[in-house]
Enzyme design. Structure first.
Site, PDB file in Angstrom:
ATOM      1  N   CYS A  81     -31.828  15.817 -37.426  1.00  0.00           N
ATOM      2  CA  CYS A  81     -30.797  14.911 -36.932  1.00  0.00           C
ATOM      3  C   CYS A  81     -29.948  14.381 -37.835  1.00  0.00           C
ATOM      4  O   CYS A  81     -30.379  13.807 -39.008  1.00  0.00           O
ATOM      5  CB  CYS A  81     -31.858  14.022 -36.044  1.00  0.00           C
ATOM      6  SG  CYS A  81     -32.981  14.601 -35.255  1.00  0.00           S
ATOM      7  N   THR A 117     -38.198  30.757 -28.420  1.00  0.00           N
ATOM      8  CA  THR A 117     -37.319  31.607 -27.748  1.00  0.00           C
ATOM      9  C   THR A 117     -38.003  32.441 -26.714  1.00  0.00           C
ATOM     10  O   THR A 117     -37.648  32.559 -25.675  1.00  0.00           O
ATOM     11  CB  THR A 117     -36.004  32.231 -28.461  1.00  0.00           C
ATOM     12  OG1 THR A 117     -35.449  31.079 -29.236  1.00  0.00           O
ATOM     13  CG2 THR A 117     -34.919  32.758 -27.663  1.00  0.00           C
ATOM     14  N   LYS A 119     -40.815  19.122 -39.775  1.00  0.00           N
ATOM     15  CA  LYS A 119     -40.189  20.280 -39.520  1.00  0.00           C
ATOM     16  C   LYS A 119     -38.883  20.627 -40.378  1.00  0.00           C
ATOM     17  O   LYS A 119     -38.118  19.715 -40.442  1.00  0.00           O
ATOM     18  CB  LYS A 119     -39.820  20.298 -38.008  1.00  0.00           C
ATOM     19  CG  LYS A 119     -39.052  21.713 -37.462  1.00  0.00           C
ATOM     20  CD  LYS A 119     -39.306  21.852 -36.020  1.00  0.00           C
ATOM     21  CE  LYS A 119     -38.859  23.142 -35.631  1.00  0.00           C
ATOM     22  NZ  LYS A 119     -38.793  23.305 -34.224  1.00  0.00           N
ATOM     23  N   LYS A 142     -40.684  18.871 -26.218  1.00  0.00           N
ATOM     24  CA  LYS A 142     -39.115  18.588 -26.437  1.00  0.00           C
ATOM     25  C   LYS A 142     -38.880  17.298 -27.523  1.00  0.00           C
ATOM     26  O   LYS A 142     -39.911  16.281 -27.231  1.00  0.00           O
ATOM     27  CB  LYS A 142     -38.499  18.564 -25.056  1.00  0.00           C
ATOM     28  CG  LYS A 142     -37.012  18.060 -25.177  1.00  0.00           C
ATOM     29  CD  LYS A 142     -36.233  19.233 -25.611  1.00  0.00           C
ATOM     30  CE  LYS A 142     -34.732  18.945 -25.982  1.00  0.00           C
ATOM     31  NZ  LYS A 142     -34.297  19.946 -26.743  1.00  0.00           N
ATOM     32  N   GLY A 153     -37.973  33.156 -34.427  1.00  0.00           N
ATOM     33  CA  GLY A 153     -37.802  34.594 -34.128  1.00  0.00           C
ATOM     34  C   GLY A 153     -39.065  35.305 -33.933  1.00  0.00           C
ATOM     35  O   GLY A 153     -39.163  36.441 -33.788  1.00  0.00           O
TER      36      GLY A 153
END
Ligand SMILES: Cc1cc2nc3c(=O)[nH]c(=O)nc-3n(C[C@H](O)[C@H](O)[C@H](O)COP(=O)(O)OP(=O)(O)OC[C@H]3O[C@@H](n4cnc5c(N)ncnc54)[C@H](O)[C@@H]3O)c2cc1C
Ligand SMILES: Cc1cc2nc3c(=O)[nH]c(=O)nc-3n(C[C@H](O)[C@H](O)[C@H](O)COP(=O)(O)O)c2cc1C
Ligand code: FES
Lengths: 289, 264
Positions: free
Chosen positions: A112, A247, A146, A27, A225
């Protein structure tokens, strides 16, 4: 590997066979602990989900002192995803992780907002390069940056990040989107906007990897995805050196194993000894790594 | 930390306990033994364009027969898919998950206040207490009589009803039934829409009933159900959030910040 934010810090996921993973990304972790956004934080959409978690995390010191020693026992590299609101924030988080046993590398989440500049680091090539360069100077650990896809010139930003010294690039983070609760006549998420993930974004993420792969030499980790081995193979064919699953971890806890087994079976069936060479457009050899 | 297990259950029976709800009885012996009242399962859904599992309270479990019951209304694609499962078909279960209800002492009366399908969370609790000969009062509220779980599903409990339209029991909100039910020996349990939970908390404060003695079964949209996505956060008293899937779904009401619960 498993993507940031979809596996916590590796302690809650059920039945996940860590041996099926090449690496785990944690995370997003910040300098100070963060409580995150008010609810509602998630909403399902057609073949996807929106989230606005708000980087809830216990802070880098807790991660370094409590989690990292436990990761040492695992035979799985753990990459810590880091986030911040200023370049000093990022540098400080990287510094406190640098050389920690149990931490195998850093993934820089540049989606961010930069408090001073008032825009995200990842949407501006100059800001993205600055933060990459600063973190590069603060750590010897492998550094993956990223990309956020919510930009116009993704390729330009990727080039700037490469030039600033990143070892690899992960592409992509979530796509900004929204959903409205018609019955209550208000946005479904308390935050209004959220990040879209899941199968709905796969073609978009694939295009991002395809374009970035032709522009930089450092390895690219495809994310967005991926649910099946075939999805993962598409990313490898597009030029990715590895993939992250996000996900899908919520939906199929055994996804990593299924995807890995599927890739291995594909390689065997098609008589390919080295999947590193399957990109449709050959990539030049990486200079760093 | 929740130890979650992915299981394949088989539908034994589908029925309609009332016009507005479906009851699905699943066979999965290990899960039926492990399941405790107040816990939930994440049910796998294979409807078009859906992604995530859907969280449902364990309405009841019968460990001897290996059965688990779920009672729910059809509100969207996921519940529609689950509500169309037929006997013999498989359903994937993740769980049991989260913390169930804490059992009150033997001399206590359990008062369960439920709004709409919130009653599903209490069926097993009522059954268990009936078996032990303990006193339970159910305060059941709904829009209309169509939405009321028949009282014979709550055998052993004293059931008092309120409907918004007056088609059964007291006309008006179920919280109107609270003052007469809250005595010194009571442990209160609640499950239902957020507005109802807020109204119950207001009543408890007015009546001087301590929130430490109120257990709430929380329902909020969930992603993973196991503490990794941080999607099910609800405001905690004293700041920050707790996770409905991991710290709950059953918590005492004093652990939540009800001012910030307003409007969620
Ligand atoms: C721990 C827990 C236990 C639950 N137990 C029961 C139960 O026993 N019986 C029952 O009928 N329902 C229960 N729910 C609610 C149930 O999970 C939702 O109704 C279901 O997920 C809706 O899925 P859908 O695809 O049919 O609808 P969707 O199309 O996903 O949503 C339809 C509507 O339902 C709302 N919704 C979506 N998810 C939830 C949610 N988790 N909670 C409340 N509203 C939601 C949406 O905002 C939307 O307005 C429970 C929820 C939780 C978190
Ligand atoms: C609930 C949730 C939380 C996330 N948190 C983070 C995060 O903290 N840092 C980050 O870089 N990416 C985060 N992501 C983005 C994912 O790592 C991934 O890039 C994105 O979800 C696309 O991949 P997917 O479609 O496979 O999920 C999060 C995604 C989700 C769904
Ligand atoms: S539902 Fe994912 S953390 Fe609770």
């Amino acid at each position: 590997m498993v993507a940031s934010g979809t596996f916590g810090y590796g302690f809650d996921a059920p039945q996940v066979d860590r041996s099926a993973l090449g690496a785990m990304v944690t995370k997003g972790t910040t300098r100070a602990a963060r409580t995150g956004n008010p609810p509602v934080r998630i909403a399902e959409t057609a073949s996807g989900m929106l989230n606005a978690i708000g980087l809830q995390n216990p802070g880098v010191d807790y991660v370094a002192q409590t989690y990292a020693p436990q990761w040492v026992e695992w035979d799985l590299p753990v990459i810590v995803n880091i986030a911040g609101e200023s370049i000093e924030d990022y540098v400080e988080v990287a510094r406190r992780l640098d050389g920690r046993p149990g931490v195998a590398g850093i993934e820089l989440n540049i989606s961010c907002p930069n408090v001073e500049a008032g825009l995200q680091f990842g949407v501006d090539a100059r800001l993205a390069a600055q933060v990459t360069e600063a973190v590069r100077a603060a750590t010897e650990m492998p550094l993956m940056v990223k990309l956020t896809p919510n930009v116009t010139d993704l390729v330009g930003i990727a080039r700037a990040i490469e030039a600033a010294g990143a070892d690899s690039i992960s592409a992509v983070n979530t796509y900004l989107g929204m959903s409205i609760d018609v019955a209550r006549r208000r946005p479904a998420l308390a935050n209004g906007l959220g990040g879209l993930s899941g199968p709905a974004i796969k073609p978009l993420a694939l295009r991002a990897v395809w374009e970035v792969a032709s522009a930089v030499e450092i390895p690219i980790v495809g994310v967005g995805g991926i649910f099946t081995a075939e999805d993962a193979l598409e990313f490898l064919l597009a030029g990715a050196a590895a993939v992250q699953l996000g996900t899908v971890n919520y939906v199929r806890p055994d996804a990593a194993r299924l995807v890995r087994d599927g890739i291995v079976a594909f390689a065997a069936d098609s008589g390919l000894p080295d999947l590193g060479d399957i990109a449709l457009r050959p990539r030049r050899k990486a200079v760093h790594v | 930390m929740t130890v979650a297990t992915l299981r394949r259950a088989t539908v034994l029976e589908r029925s309609a306990p009332m016009r507005t709800a479906v009851e699905l009885v699943l066979h999965e012996p290990e899960a039926a033994v492990a399941a405790k009242p107040g816990q939930f399962f994440q049910l796998g859904v294979d409807a078009q364009h859906t992604l995530l599992r859907r969280p449902y309270s364990i309405a009841w479990a019968n460990p001897d027969l290996g059965r688990i019951g779920f009672i729910f209304s059809v509100v969207g694609a996921g519940s529609a898919w689950l509500g169309a499962r037929e006997a013999g078909q498989p359903v994937e279960l993740l769980g049991p998950l989260g913390n169930g209800f804490a059992t009150p002492g033997p001399d206590r009366t359990a008062v369960c206040i439920a709004g709409g399908l919130g009653i599903a969370a209490f069926v097993g609790l009522v059954k268990g207490r009936d078996r032990l000969g303990r006193r339970t009062v159910v305060l059941l509220g709904a829009r209309s009589s169509d939405w009321l779980l028949p009282a014979d599903r709550l055998r052993g409990a004293e059931v008092r009803v309120a409907t918004d339209d007056g088609s059964a029991g007291h006309t008006g909100r179920v919280t109107a039934l609270l003052p007469r039910a809250l005595h010194d020996d009571v442990e209160l349990f609640m499950c239902g829409p957020n507005e109802m939970l807020l109204a119950v908390v207001r009543s408890c404060r007015e009546l001087g009933f301590p929130l430490e003695r109120v257990q709430v079964a929380l329902e909020t949209p969930m992603g993973c159900g196991i503490g990794t996505c941080l999607g099910c956060a609800l405001p905690a008293r004293g700041g920050g959030y707790l996770l409905a899937c991991q710290d709950g779904p059953c918590v005492t009401a004093d652990r939540l910040d009800w001012d910030r619960m307003d409007g969620i």
